[in-house]
Design an enzyme around this catalytic site. Structure first.
Site, PDB file in Angstrom:
ATOM      1  N   ASP A 119       0.851  -1.370  -0.324  1.00 39.21           N
ATOM      2  CA  ASP A 119      -0.021   0.068   0.082  1.00 39.21           C
ATOM      3  C   ASP A 119       0.874   1.122  -0.208  1.00 39.21           C
ATOM      4  O   ASP A 119       1.992   1.177   0.037  1.00 39.21           O
ATOM      5  CB  ASP A 119      -1.118   0.029   1.142  1.00 39.21           C
ATOM      6  CG  ASP A 119      -2.239   0.480   0.927  1.00 39.21           C
ATOM      7  OD1 ASP A 119      -2.161   1.620   0.318  1.00 39.21           O
ATOM      8  OD2 ASP A 119      -3.209   0.023   1.394  1.00 39.21           O
ATOM      9  N   HIS A 129     -13.136  -0.475  -7.197  1.00 41.38           N
ATOM     10  CA  HIS A 129     -14.391   0.520  -6.918  1.00 41.38           C
ATOM     11  C   HIS A 129     -13.912   1.874  -7.032  1.00 41.38           C
ATOM     12  O   HIS A 129     -14.604   2.840  -7.297  1.00 41.38           O
ATOM     13  CB  HIS A 129     -15.413   0.034  -5.937  1.00 41.38           C
ATOM     14  CG  HIS A 129     -15.037   0.201  -4.707  1.00 41.38           C
ATOM     15  ND1 HIS A 129     -15.150  -0.902  -3.795  1.00 41.38           N
ATOM     16  CD2 HIS A 129     -14.262   1.267  -4.018  1.00 41.38           C
ATOM     17  CE1 HIS A 129     -14.610  -0.658  -2.438  1.00 41.38           C
ATOM     18  NE2 HIS A 129     -13.996   0.606  -2.746  1.00 41.38           N
TER      19      HIS A 129
END
Length: 253
Positions: free
Chosen positions: A112, A160
């Protein structure tokens, strides 16, 4: 009263992270009129890219959301004889912790952004039983190449937030680093082919419309097509029982 204190103060049961996240979403939804009027997605970058404090708030919000579902989701993932799993965009590392608990021989690495990784390390340090097997690696999934070394990858509730070209790019990056037979699991709110059902996933797509530059919910069918185009030989869809309105795509190289 006192019963609410654990949820409203910083601590393992705190809901403050998600409450602060929802406060930011309220501000984003205030732009819905402009989005509808212009027909263009919101011109907003994700909060986790706006600096250390916003990244910290977002990561704790994701922790609050993951704690409820992570144990049951980890039970649904058949990782077979995988040796090293990348949890791509895994943020607080809560899903990685639960996966590591169920697979004692599995190494897990969360990839990340640097500001997110800093917070994730802090959170995972609280899980003494598996903290030594859940590692973190700073990486920008949208802009960096992925390091090699994994034979499985999980992309949970990431796509998304990305426009179509971003999703396809991520799929290609994962295909490039997995070995033959490697497993790629995509977890998200998947829509029906006409992208109107189920209602919660469709509504969530509206949330992405006002909160991101081009993010939306995707159908399982369009994602399966993109996965096959970048080299995955088999793709199987399965609905989740653990978390309502979510599902999995299991893709093999």
């Amino acid at each position: 009263g006192k019963a609410m204190v654990p949820f409203l103060t910083d601590g393992p049961e705190s809901a403050l992270g998600m409450m602060r996240h929802h406060a930011q979403l309220w501000e984003a939804w205030g732009g819905m009129t402009e989005v509808v009027r212009t027909g263009e997605a919101a011109d907003r970058g994700p909060s986790f890219r706006r600096g250390k404090e916003d990244a910290r708030r977002f990561t704790f919000a994701m922790r609050d959301g993951a704690i409820r579902f992570a144990p049951a989701v980890a039970e649904e993932l058949d990782l077979g004889d995988c040796r090293h799993l990348y949890d791509l965009g895994g943020g607080p590392g809560v899903y990685s912790v639960e996966i590591a608990r169920r697979h004692p021989d599995l190494k897990v690495t969360v990839l990340d952004l640097p500001n997110v990784v800093e917070v994730g390390r802090e959170i995972v340090a609280e899980y003494g039983d598996v903290a030594d097997r859940v590692r973190f690696h700073a990486c920008d999934l949208s802009n960096d190449a992925l390091p090699k070394g994994a034979d499985a990858a999980l992309l949970s509730h990431v796509i998304h937030g990305e426009p179509e070209e971003g999703v396809r790019s991520m799929f290609a990056k994962v295909a490039a680093i997995l070995p033959r037979g490697g497993l790629f699991i995509v977890r998200d709110f998947f829509l029906s082919p006409d992208r109107t059902q189920p209602p919660d996933a469709s509504l969530f797509s509206m949330n992405m419309l006002v909160a991101t530059r081009g993010g939306r919910s995707y159908s399982a069918q369009e994602c399966e097509g993109w996965l096959r185009k970048v080299g995955f030989a088999t793709v199987t869809y399965r609905k989740s029982k653990a978390a309502p309105d979510t599902g999995y795509l299991f893709a093999r190289r």
